[in-house]
Motif scaffolding. Structure first.
Motif, short mmCIF file in Angstrom:
data_model
loop_
_atom_site.label_atom_id
_atom_site.label_comp_id
_atom_site.label_asym_id
_atom_site.label_seq_id
_atom_site.Cartn_x
_atom_site.Cartn_y
_atom_site.Cartn_z
N TYR A 218 -7.93 12.02 18.62
CA TYR A 218 -7.29 11.50 19.84
C TYR A 218 -7.56 12.43 21.03
O TYR A 218 -8.00 11.98 22.09
CB TYR A 218 -5.80 11.35 19.61
CG TYR A 218 -4.99 11.13 20.88
CD1 TYR A 218 -4.87 9.87 21.44
CD2 TYR A 218 -4.35 12.20 21.51
CE1 TYR A 218 -4.14 9.67 22.60
CE2 TYR A 218 -3.60 12.01 22.67
CZ TYR A 218 -3.49 10.75 23.21
OH TYR A 218 -2.77 10.55 24.36
N TRP A 219 -7.29 13.72 20.87
CA TRP A 219 -7.46 14.67 21.97
C TRP A 219 -8.93 14.85 22.35
O TRP A 219 -9.26 15.03 23.52
CB TRP A 219 -6.83 16.00 21.60
CG TRP A 219 -5.34 15.99 21.71
CD1 TRP A 219 -4.44 16.03 20.68
CD2 TRP A 219 -4.57 15.91 22.91
NE1 TRP A 219 -3.16 15.98 21.15
CE2 TRP A 219 -3.20 15.91 22.52
CE3 TRP A 219 -4.89 15.84 24.26
CZ2 TRP A 219 -2.16 15.84 23.45
CZ3 TRP A 219 -3.85 15.78 25.19
CH2 TRP A 219 -2.51 15.78 24.79
N ARG B 6 -9.94 11.74 24.39
CA ARG B 6 -9.25 11.79 25.68
C ARG B 6 -9.91 12.82 26.60
O ARG B 6 -10.12 12.56 27.79
CB ARG B 6 -7.78 12.14 25.44
CG ARG B 6 -6.99 12.42 26.71
CD ARG B 6 -5.52 12.61 26.41
NE ARG B 6 -4.82 13.20 27.53
CZ ARG B 6 -3.51 13.15 27.72
NH1 ARG B 6 -2.75 12.52 26.85
NH2 ARG B 6 -2.94 13.72 28.75
N PRO C 204 0.11 10.87 18.98
CA PRO C 204 -0.34 10.23 17.74
C PRO C 204 0.01 11.04 16.50
O PRO C 204 -0.11 10.56 15.38
CB PRO C 204 -1.86 10.14 17.92
CG PRO C 204 -2.19 11.28 18.83
CD PRO C 204 -1.02 11.39 19.77
#
Length: 320
Positions: free
Chosen positions: A49-50, A53, A319
């Protein structure tokens, strides 16, 4: 832990550590490969996720930069991806969180030998000459903080079992630091330590084995919140009531919420945020584009989470 806080910590480290990889001039057309494990467990899902992003943020901040994020389900797959990133995608910069330490050391060293700047994140390589920079949480601190809390919670007496992660340098650092605290508390006996691979199902099986073999367990150091889930499932199924404490780690929103709510068994956690991949990518990108120095080592502290401070580390929208 808030990524903005981690970024401030990481950026502050520039002035504290020796510089590695200082460039005569910047390269706004940098092509950065980001190689990370796939979402095999919650923490790794947070990393994915990171990473994605931060890819979007960096490409917006530096329009001429290209960021390629690759995920791998095994060490061999990741090794092949690293080679492809260099030969096919022509990367000049690699940010990698190794699936495992030993199998990735030589492939990363080969890429570095071809002129690629390498930042290793979290799971260190077995040969540090294969990297230009290293960004990680405080793994010895992670084990030490956990060990001190377990010793205090047990009053210096009791039986403890350990669930280890995937065989990596950081796992060794964590367990060594935890065991050092246990040795300083001779009233505590470590019954066994086995690899649960930071995986709920694997941890469930390991804990089932522990519950079968040991009739009295006072505390479990799961060393990871995902493994703690498997541990607690096994305890519930066995209907065991002797276990007073299950301590995970990494600060997942679910386990921080347990601490916040005053859970009787999950009374603390230890920070180790997956957003460290974002810090590593941002530090590396900034150094490459601007031609400035990057610290050889950036360490992000591990903090004990208790009911008193849990609200500060609880992010419901995360998340992980």
């Amino acid at each position: 832990m808030n990524v903005r806080f981690l970024s401030r910590v990481a950026l502050a480290a520039i002035g504290l550590f020796a510089a590695a990889g200082c460039f005569a001039q910047g390269n706004p057309k940098t092509t950065m490969g980001v190689s990370i494990p796939s979402a095999t467990h919650g923490w790794a899902g947070g990393v994915v996720y990171w990473a994605n992003r931060t890819k979007a943020e960096l490409e917006k901040q530096y329009p001429e930069m290209k960021v390629i994020v690759k995920t791998a389900g095994s060490a061999s797959e990741q090794a092949n991806q690293v080679q492809d990133l260099q030969t096919v995608n022509k990367i000049d910069t690699l940010v990698i969180l190794p699936f495992e330490s030993a199998p990735l050391t030589q492939p990363v060293a080969q890429v570095k030998g071809k002129g690629v700047f390498v930042t290793v994140v979290d799971r260190g390589l077995t040969d540090t000459s294969a990297q230009n920079a290293y960004v990680a949480g405080d793994n010895p601190g992670f084990g030490k903080v956990a060990g001190e809390y377990v010793a205090k919670a047990l009053g210096g007496k009791g039986n403890v079992v350990i669930l280890r992660g995937i065989p990596t340098v950081i796992d060794n650092q964590r367990v060594d630091a935890f065991n050092a605290v246990m040795k300083a508390n001779p009233g505590i006996k470590v019954l066994d330590a086995k690899h649960g691979n930071w995986n709920r199902d694997d941890a469930f099986k390991v804990m089932q084995d522990y519950l079968t073999r040991f009739k009295q367990i006072d505390a479990v150091w799961a060393s990871d919140d995902d493994m703690a889930v498997g541990v607690q499932k096994a305890i519930e199924q066995a209907k065991r009531t002797d276990i007073k404490l299950v301590l995970g780690g990494a600060g997942s929103k679910d386990y921080v919420k347990k601490v916040l709510d005053g859970d009787k068994v999950v009374t603390a956690d230890v920070t180790y945020s997956p957003s460290m991949i974002a810090d590593a990518m941002k530090l590396t990108a900034d150094a490459r584009v601007k031609g400035t120095a990057m610290p050889a080592t950036t360490i992000i502290p591990s903090v004990l989470i208790t009911k008193e401070n849990a609200a500060k580390y609880h992010f419901p929208d995360s998340p992980f």
